[in-house]
Design an enzyme around this catalytic site. Structure first.
Site, PDB file in Angstrom:
ATOM      1  N   LYS A 123       0.965  -1.176  -0.160  1.00 55.93           N
ATOM      2  CA  LYS A 123       0.048   0.039   0.020  1.00 55.93           C
ATOM      3  C   LYS A 123       0.911   1.319   0.200  1.00 55.93           C
ATOM      4  O   LYS A 123       2.052   1.179   0.745  1.00 55.93           O
ATOM      5  CB  LYS A 123      -0.881  -0.011   1.324  1.00 55.93           C
ATOM      6  CG  LYS A 123      -2.047  -0.906   1.121  1.00 55.93           C
ATOM      7  CD  LYS A 123      -2.601  -0.748   2.674  1.00 55.93           C
ATOM      8  CE  LYS A 123      -3.786  -1.728   2.755  1.00 55.93           C
ATOM      9  NZ  LYS A 123      -4.950  -1.583   1.957  1.00 55.93           N
ATOM     10  N   ARG A 153     -10.306 -11.419   2.588  1.00 56.82           N
ATOM     11  CA  ARG A 153     -11.138 -12.611   2.056  1.00 56.82           C
ATOM     12  C   ARG A 153     -10.567 -13.781   2.208  1.00 56.82           C
ATOM     13  O   ARG A 153     -11.246 -14.877   2.218  1.00 56.82           O
ATOM     14  CB  ARG A 153     -11.806 -12.116   0.816  1.00 56.82           C
ATOM     15  CG  ARG A 153     -10.624 -12.249  -0.444  1.00 56.82           C
ATOM     16  CD  ARG A 153     -11.270 -11.466  -1.500  1.00 56.82           C
ATOM     17  NE  ARG A 153     -11.306  -9.821  -1.313  1.00 56.82           N
ATOM     18  CZ  ARG A 153     -11.428  -8.879  -2.305  1.00 56.82           C
ATOM     19  NH1 ARG A 153     -11.975  -9.155  -3.177  1.00 56.82           N
ATOM     20  NH2 ARG A 153     -11.515  -7.580  -1.933  1.00 56.82           N
TER      21      ARG A 153
END
Ligand code: BES
Ligand code: MN
Ligand code: ZN
Length: 462
Positions: A242, A316
């Site tokens: 990120k 997820r």
């Protein structure tokens, strides 16, 4: 946890007189000539949340509290209470006119929320706080449970990642188990690699060992409720790292786990008769030579293979194995909390978590409960039309849809592939954070959904 600020016994409390804009003139007409003369010149307007300490006339102190146009909406009451609990001068207070209905509990809950402070890293313990005499229709047990669940979740989220890794999250879960008469089972090492391969893959780049926390409060015969919480203790994004601005808040990426533990703590304090289980994949998504890679293909616990389109879509992955494990137990209700997507915040902003589920009525009933306790949630669709976003050329699934559209929905669709019975499943894509500073909602951690889910489960099964 600081001492509660809503208490049963207070000493000579100041009186809190709530007045709406419409009521103020009528109320003033019943007061002394001196006050009638003084108040208009005080500049006080009964706007929501404003207050004014009146001059002492007959020995008792009264604080006039503006209620705006009305106090019909639970959120108005909650945040009014929060503003008072946060900002009134220290001392004891009591409502002059208690509501004698559900509103008493909401305003008192707000008062406790207003007292939240995160002082772990400060020298000073903070200022003394005002205390409210518990209004008659507010249950002390409910207040204490909501307080404990909310505080726990917020404190865990606010604790920076250097003090809140997988091991510390495990310790927090163990404390919840011990306080609530439950047991904690922890899976690590080679058993994690074989039993929860996606959890192991996401966590393999961190020197802080990944693990699966399985917390049980057994009650044979009672409805089985399983909570799952995303416990990514820090999310660098992994090799798909990120940028700085996106990484800054990622200590909160265990916010789902924190909220699940908060609900568990509150349910145990309320002795809600459910056979409760909490599953938390606790990992750190780090950048390292041992990190899992973009393009890798990993076989999940369920057997479905997943191509890693982006190592930053790690939530997820860890949830997939935990949700599948949850389903092996056939729970009556499966609820997961996860700081899963930036897209949820783009869609609904930081204070309105999307809730998904295979049964629209179940979703609607939780949403309604959320509104009633002013812990709002908003229904979002498991839109089948976007299923093809999950496809991969070489594996059963891809973890990162290429379009980048409807990210909260496609993430929920990914999770659904691992849920045994989607009609008994609810998924909350929580933000876990307040970007702005407001009374009762200080900038920092937020326990999104904790009061809503606790109240809902209690109503359903209590
Ligand atoms: N933890 C983040 C999601 C997140 C980001 C929540 C910012 C709240 C605020 C998650 O692991 C993530 O990085 N998701 C990606 C998914 C994408 C790579 C498919 C996202 O939302 O951008
Ligand atoms: Mn991520
Ligand atoms: Zn994440």
């Amino acid at each position: 946890m600081p001492a509660a600020t809503v208490v049963d016994v207070v000493d000579q409390p100041s009186t809190l007189r709530l007045v709406t804009e419409r009521e103020l003139p009528q109320w003033l007409a019943t007061q002394s000539a001196a006050l009638q003369n003084w108040l208009p010149r005080s500049g006080f307007k009964p706007e929501h949340g404003r207050w004014l300490a009146l001059p002492i006339e007959s020995g008792s102190r009264t604080v006039l509290v503006g209620a705006g146009e009305a106090l019909s909406d639970p959120a108005q009451l909650l945040w009014l209470g929060a503003g008072l609990g946060d900002r009134l001068p220290p001392g004891d207070y009591a409502l002059e006119n208690e509501f004698a209905d559900a509103r008493d509990e909401i305003i008192a809950t707000g008062w406790t929320l207003g007292s939240y402070r995160f002082n772990r890293y400060r020298k000073s313990a903070g200022n003394a706080l005002p205390r409210l005499r518990r209004p008659g229709a507010a249950s002390g047990d409910t207040l204490a449970a909501m307080h404990a669940g909310t505080w726990l979740a917020r404190d865990l989220i606010n604790t920076p990642a250097n003090d809140m890794g997988p091991a510390e999250l495990e310790a927090a879960a163990r404390a919840v188990a011990e306080q609530g008469g439950g047991e904690l089972q922890v899976t690590r090492g080679s058993l994690l690699t074989t039993g929860f391969p996606l959890v192991a893959a996401v966590g393999q780049g961190s020197p802080r060992e990944p693990r699966l926390l399985d917390l049980r409060f057994r009650k044979p015969g009672a409805p089985k409720v399983t909570l799952v919480g995303k416990g990514v203790c820090f999310d660098t994004g992994g090799l798909d790292i990120k940028p700085a601005a996106g990484m800054l808040l990622m200590k909160k990426d265990m916010g789902g786990a924190a909220c699940a533990l908060g609900v568990a703590r509150a349910l145990r304090l309320l002795a809600v008769p459910v056979d409760l289980r909490v599953l938390i994949p606790a990992v750190e998504n780090s950048v390292d030579g041992a990190s899992f890679r973009p393009g890798d293909v990993w076989r999940s616990r369920k057997g479905l293979t997943v191509e890693i389109g982006n190592t930053d879509a790690e939530g997820r992955l860890v949830l997939a194995d935990a949700l599948h494990a949850a389903g092996e137990d056939s729970p009556d209700l499966l609820i997961d909390f996860a700081t899963l997507t930036g897209a949820a915040r783009i869609a609904l902003g930081p204070e309105l978590p999307p809730v998904f589920g295979g049964d629209p009525q179940l979703v609607a009933s939780l949403v309604q409960q959320g509104a009633a306790v002013a812990d709002p949630l908003w229904p979002m669709p498991l839109w089948n039309g976007y299923e093809d976003e999950l496809s991969s050329r070489i594996a059963d699934l891809n973890n990162a849809p290429s379009s980048g559209l409807a990210g909260s929905i496609t993430a929920a669709l990914f999770l659904r592939r691992f849920v045994a019975d989607p009609a008994r499943w609810l998924h909350l894509d929580v933000y876990g954070w307040n970007p702005r500073d407001r009374p009762g909602r200080p900038a920092g951690a937020e326990a999104h959904g904790v009061r809503a889910v606790t109240a809902w489960l209690r109503q359903k099964f209590g």
